[in-house]
Design a protein around this motif. Structure first.
Motif, PDB file in Angstrom:
ATOM      1  N   LEU A 166      -3.512  -7.515   5.395  1.00 11.51           N
ATOM      2  CA  LEU A 166      -2.456  -8.530   5.526  1.00 11.51           C
ATOM      3  C   LEU A 166      -2.401  -9.064   6.947  1.00 11.51           C
ATOM      4  N   TYR A 167      -2.495  -8.158   7.920  1.00 13.87           N
ATOM      5  CA  TYR A 167      -2.381  -8.548   9.322  1.00 13.87           C
ATOM      6  C   TYR A 167      -3.532  -9.448   9.748  1.00 13.87           C
ATOM      7  N   GLU A 218      -4.268   4.374   1.909  1.00 11.86           N
ATOM      8  CA  GLU A 218      -4.497   3.136   1.155  1.00 11.86           C
ATOM      9  C   GLU A 218      -3.564   2.031   1.629  1.00 11.86           C
ATOM     10  N   ASP A 219      -2.287   2.350   1.823  1.00  9.13           N
ATOM     11  CA  ASP A 219      -1.323   1.330   2.266  1.00  9.13           C
ATOM     12  C   ASP A 219      -1.632   0.839   3.675  1.00  9.13           C
ATOM     13  N   GLU A 220      -2.138   1.714   4.550  1.00 13.41           N
ATOM     14  CA  GLU A 220      -2.475   1.279   5.909  1.00 13.41           C
ATOM     15  C   GLU A 220      -3.634   0.285   5.882  1.00 13.41           C
ATOM     16  N   ILE A 221      -4.606   0.500   5.011  1.00 11.57           N
ATOM     17  CA  ILE A 221      -5.721  -0.447   4.915  1.00 11.57           C
ATOM     18  C   ILE A 221      -5.241  -1.772   4.346  1.00 11.57           C
ATOM     19  N   TRP A 222      -4.417  -1.725   3.295  1.00 13.96           N
ATOM     20  CA  TRP A 222      -3.884  -2.982   2.750  1.00 13.96           C
ATOM     21  C   TRP A 222      -3.035  -3.707   3.797  1.00 13.96           C
ATOM     22  N   ALA A 223      -2.302  -2.939   4.620  1.00 15.03           N
ATOM     23  CA  ALA A 223      -1.452  -3.555   5.644  1.00 15.03           C
ATOM     24  C   ALA A 223      -2.291  -4.238   6.711  1.00 15.03           C
ATOM     25  N   VAL A 224      -3.387  -3.622   7.132  1.00 14.25           N
ATOM     26  CA  VAL A 224      -4.213  -4.258   8.148  1.00 14.25           C
ATOM     27  C   VAL A 224      -4.936  -5.473   7.570  1.00 14.25           C
ATOM     28  N   ASN A 228       8.779  -4.622   2.169  1.00 10.51           N
ATOM     29  CA  ASN A 228       9.167  -5.646   3.128  1.00 10.51           C
ATOM     30  C   ASN A 228       7.929  -6.159   3.862  1.00 10.51           C
ATOM     31  N   MET A 229       7.688  -7.479   3.797  1.00  7.92           N
ATOM     32  CA  MET A 229       6.477  -8.045   4.386  1.00  7.92           C
ATOM     33  C   MET A 229       6.431  -7.832   5.895  1.00  7.92           C
ATOM     34  N   ALA A 230       7.573  -7.970   6.572  1.00  7.85           N
ATOM     35  CA  ALA A 230       7.602  -7.779   8.021  1.00  7.85           C
ATOM     36  C   ALA A 230       7.204  -6.353   8.391  1.00  7.85           C
ATOM     37  N   GLU A 231       7.638  -5.393   7.606  1.00  9.73           N
ATOM     38  CA  GLU A 231       7.286  -3.998   7.865  1.00  9.73           C
ATOM     39  C   GLU A 231       5.796  -3.768   7.613  1.00  9.73           C
ATOM     40  N   HIS A 232       5.263  -4.397   6.568  1.00 13.38           N
ATOM     41  CA  HIS A 232       3.833  -4.260   6.293  1.00 13.38           C
ATOM     42  C   HIS A 232       3.004  -4.825   7.451  1.00 13.38           C
ATOM     43  N   LEU A 233       3.445  -5.962   7.979  1.00 11.90           N
ATOM     44  CA  LEU A 233       2.704  -6.578   9.080  1.00 11.90           C
ATOM     45  C   LEU A 233       2.805  -5.746  10.353  1.00 11.90           C
ATOM     46  N   ARG A 234       3.934  -5.115  10.575  1.00 13.77           N
ATOM     47  CA  ARG A 234       4.053  -4.227  11.730  1.00 13.77           C
ATOM     48  C   ARG A 234       3.112  -3.030  11.580  1.00 13.77           C
ATOM     49  N   THR A 235       3.011  -2.516  10.365  1.00 12.25           N
ATOM     50  CA  THR A 235       2.068  -1.424  10.118  1.00 12.25           C
ATOM     51  C   THR A 235       0.634  -1.887  10.360  1.00 12.25           C
TER      52      THR A 235
END
Length: 293
Positions: free
Chosen positions: A246-247, A238-244, A152-159
């Motif tokens: 995106l942010y 890895e997912d936290e870095i990709w999420a930031v 979910n893109m919204a969840e990724h952006l919140r992360t």
């Protein structure tokens, strides 16, 4: 021995000794003593040596002139060398030596240099084709952000919002302009993501690499680059870095460069920008900044 003791007790020779000791401490001590204690150091630039020695000279003059008797004794050797008839040989030597010394100094500064020119530093050095992330091989060439097609893109952006404000905001700033509360302590200052010369020119895989490997992971062509960027793979998943990543793009309005895309497709941000002051992240990357509260 008594002669040497008398000279060391004279304010003029004490001042010369203090100058010599200060010069050795500034040029040799700072560069070579710290490594003996396990501290990394470097040669002191000439401009810094001149500035520090000027401070030393002013301090010595203030000291010797603070007492009338000391000041009178300090001037005695100078007066003797410049005025007394039996010191003509001293004046003749000074007349010859001083122009020679200044001439050599001017020549050393103006003579043609035959050294190879300094290698220019690359601000955005080419990334390696492959890296390891926590021991796992990762091919960077052509790598896309996996979170754009997963979850979910919204969840990724919140992360990404959480990761940025927990780890990045102190240096890169609330507005992502490189003006965080600690930014003034770094040279060069942290990157401004608002600038169209940073992430607007880069692929997401490049940004991932720079975040994951930090300053220590820069290649040699990036030197000298005293980047204080930590190796974030030691702290973030890895997912936290990709999420930031995106942010960063969502908040600044830039579109990441794609390997097959031209500059015009990603360099123009939306006309209205969302201030990076900790708002709720947008629900998708297609929304314009400013649509969120």
């Amino acid at each position: 021995m008594s002669r040497a003791r008398a000279l060391l007790g004279h304010p003029f020779w004490q001042a010369l000794l203090a100058l010599a000791v200060a010069y050795l401490l500034i040029t040799v001590g700072i560069a070579y003593l710290p490594p003996l204690m396990g501290i990394r150091s470097a040669p002191v630039p000439k401009t810094v040596v001149v500035q520090y020695m000027a401070f030393v000279v002013v301090g010595i003059l203030l000291h010797v002139s603070s007492d009338e008797t000391r000041w009178r004794r300090f001037r005695e050797p100078l007066h003797t060398a410049l005025v007394d008839p039996d010191k003509r040989w001293v004046r003749a030597a000074m007349l010859i030596m001083l122009p020679l010394v200044f001439g050599v100094a001017v020549y050393a500064q103006t003579r043609p240099q035959v050294d190879a020119p300094a290698q220019l530093r690359s601000i955005h050095p080419a990334p390696p084709s492959q890296i390891t992330f926590r021991g796992k091989p990762m091919l960077l060439a052509g790598l896309e952000n996996p979170l754009r097609s997963r979850g979910n893109m919204a969840e990724h952006l919140r992360t990404g919002h959480r990761v940025y404000y927990q780890n990045c905001v102190a240096c890169h700033g609330d507005r992502m302009d490189g003006q965080g509360q600690f930014a003034h302590g770094f040279s060069p200052t942290p990157a401004s993501f608002e600038d169209n010369g940073t992430i607007a020119q880069l692929t997401e895989s490049y940004v991932f690499w720079r975040i994951a490997k930090g300053g220590p992971g820069l290649p040699r062509e990036g030197a000298p680059w005293n980047s204080a960027m930590p190796v974030w793979e030691s702290y973030l998943t890895e997912d936290e870095i990709w999420a930031v990543v995106l942010y960063l793009y969502a908040q600044t309005g830039w579109k990441p460069r794609r390997m097959e895309a031209g500059l015009e497709e990603h360099k123009n941000p939306p006309s209205k920008k969302l201030p990076a002051t900790g708002p709720t992240p947008p629900t998708s990357t297609g929304e314009k900044k400013g649509d969120t509260p």
